[in-house]
Write an enzyme that holds these catalytic residues in place. Structure first.
Site, short mmCIF file in Angstrom:
data_model
loop_
_atom_site.label_atom_id
_atom_site.label_comp_id
_atom_site.label_asym_id
_atom_site.label_seq_id
_atom_site.Cartn_x
_atom_site.Cartn_y
_atom_site.Cartn_z
N GLY A 157 33.22 69.12 44.90
CA GLY A 157 33.92 69.44 43.66
C GLY A 157 35.12 68.52 43.45
O GLY A 157 35.60 67.88 44.38
N CYS A 158 35.59 68.46 42.21
CA CYS A 158 36.67 67.52 41.88
C CYS A 158 38.01 67.94 42.50
O CYS A 158 38.68 67.14 43.17
CB CYS A 158 36.79 67.36 40.37
SG CYS A 158 36.89 68.90 39.45
N PHE A 159 38.41 69.20 42.29
CA PHE A 159 39.63 69.68 42.94
C PHE A 159 39.50 69.56 44.47
O PHE A 159 40.44 69.15 45.16
CB PHE A 159 39.89 71.14 42.58
CG PHE A 159 40.80 71.37 41.41
CD1 PHE A 159 41.99 70.66 41.28
CD2 PHE A 159 40.48 72.31 40.45
CE1 PHE A 159 42.84 70.88 40.20
CE2 PHE A 159 41.34 72.55 39.37
CZ PHE A 159 42.51 71.82 39.25
N ALA A 160 38.32 69.93 44.97
CA ALA A 160 38.11 69.90 46.42
C ALA A 160 38.27 68.50 46.97
O ALA A 160 38.87 68.29 48.03
CB ALA A 160 36.72 70.45 46.76
N CYS A 162 40.04 65.95 45.71
CA CYS A 162 41.45 65.52 45.62
C CYS A 162 42.29 66.18 46.71
O CYS A 162 43.08 65.51 47.40
CB CYS A 162 41.98 65.85 44.24
SG CYS A 162 43.60 65.11 43.88
#
Length: 348
Positions: A157-160, A162
């Site tokens: 995932g994107c948040f994950a 980062c």
């Protein structure tokens, strides 16, 4: 005869599908075999992704006879090396694979959350006669060697992505020994292309809001990755996600109590990422425009009293989604890791 990898895209009309197309059209080692979209079947890709006018004459298809679609005349009618990108919504990847069993010779990279957690990493279609598919978690800075030998990838995932890139070096040294406080802001494309009350311009513009405080679904995959490196980890990750009023990018600001000096922390981070071509440690403060439109991640660390402060930034559609998926493809097929991904930041 072409020796290029043949790529198919499922869900090519959305944001991640569009980014996948933009990368693969210019990838030196890839031939796009087909782009699937049930809502746009028959339409020119450039009529949906209008920035691609002049770059491709491909049309969307709703065909699902994937082996035949991959057997292009350029490859002599052979399947050859093939990869299928699933650019579909969460929950839809499992449904798609259940309805469309995929030959085990076709590698799969799934951009949904369906196979990211270890408990969900195996998938089998009853009565298909195919082997159970196992999905390797596709964060190269964590699992590069596993990715190289994987048949199927669960793209992070994107948040994950980062947040993990801001914490992995500490976990690798067993140094997350206090609660981690995380505040991260994402652009509007992180919500996908479907309209919702919080994605309309009139609501999002000049606005800021918090959602899923302490409960965001990406916490589960972040936790699994950190435990992979630091099995003794028991400290809480307190995560406050925010919706920003910009289009793309994620900035995560994190801090925890630490006995490390600034020099020690910088060395730990620089050593960890020294062999990774897309993640860089900056000794100067960082901002989103340095990474937007690239597959880069930048990390910056500071020390304030007994607090270690970490900033991590990525483009949510590239390093947080389609760019990282192509990075994983490169590793899976033995290509140069940066192939097709030497992209330029917007700068201003």
């Amino acid at each position: 005869m072409s020796n290029k990898i043949k790529a198919g895209i499922i869900g090519g009309a959305g944001y991640t599908g569009g980014e996948m197309l933009r990368i693969l059209i210019n990838h030196p080692n890839v031939e796009i075999a087909f782009v699937n979209s049930t809502s746009n079947a028959g339409n020119l890709i450039s009529d949906v992704h209008t920035d691609l006018i002049g770059d491709t004459d491909l049309r969307f298809t709703d065909r699902t006879d994937f082996e035949e679609l991959f057997k292009s005349p350029l490859s002599g009618g052979d399947l050859g090396e093939a990869v299928l990108f699933l650019c579909v919504g969460h929950g839809d990847a499992k449904k798609f694979l259940a309805a469309n069993p995929i030959n085990d010779n076709i590698k799969i990279i799934d951009l949904s959350q369906d196979f990211r957690l270890s408990a969900n990493a195996g998938f089998s279609t009853p009565d298909s006669g195919l082997q159970t598919k196992y999905f390797t978690y596709g964060l190269p800075e964590l699992n590069r060697d596993k990715i190289k030998s994987a048949k199927n990838i669960a793209n992070p995932g994107c948040f994950a992505t980062c947040i993990q890139l801001g914490l992995l070096p500490l976990a690798a040294k067993g140094l997350i020994n206090a609660e981690v406080h995380i505040n991260a802001t994402t652009g509007s494309t992180g919500a996908g292309q479907s309209l919702a009350a919080t994605s309309h311009f009139s609501w999002r513009n000049n606005n800021l809001s918090i959602y899923k405080a302490f409960e965001h679904q990406h916490l589960n995959e972040i936790g699994e990755s950190l435990l992979q490196l630091q099995p003794s980890l028991s400290e809480a990750l307190s995560f406050i996600p925010q919706r920003g009023d910009f289009t793309r990018g994620i900035l995560a600001a994190m801090y925890l109590e630490s006995d490390l000096t600034l020099e020690e922390a910088q060395k730990i981070y620089e050593d960890y990422y020294s062999a990774h071509p897309f993640t860089h440690v900056s000794r100067k403060n960082i901002d989103l425009k340095q990474v937007v439109n690239t597959n880069k991640a930048l990390v910056h660390v500071e020390k304030h009293g007994n607090k270690l402060f970490i900033i991590s930034i990525i483009d949510n559609l590239l390093k947080g989604a389609s760019g990282q998926a192509v990075q994983n493809m490169n590793l899976m097929f033995g290509l140069e890791e940066t192939a097709g991904l030497k992209l330029k930041a917007i700068g201003f």
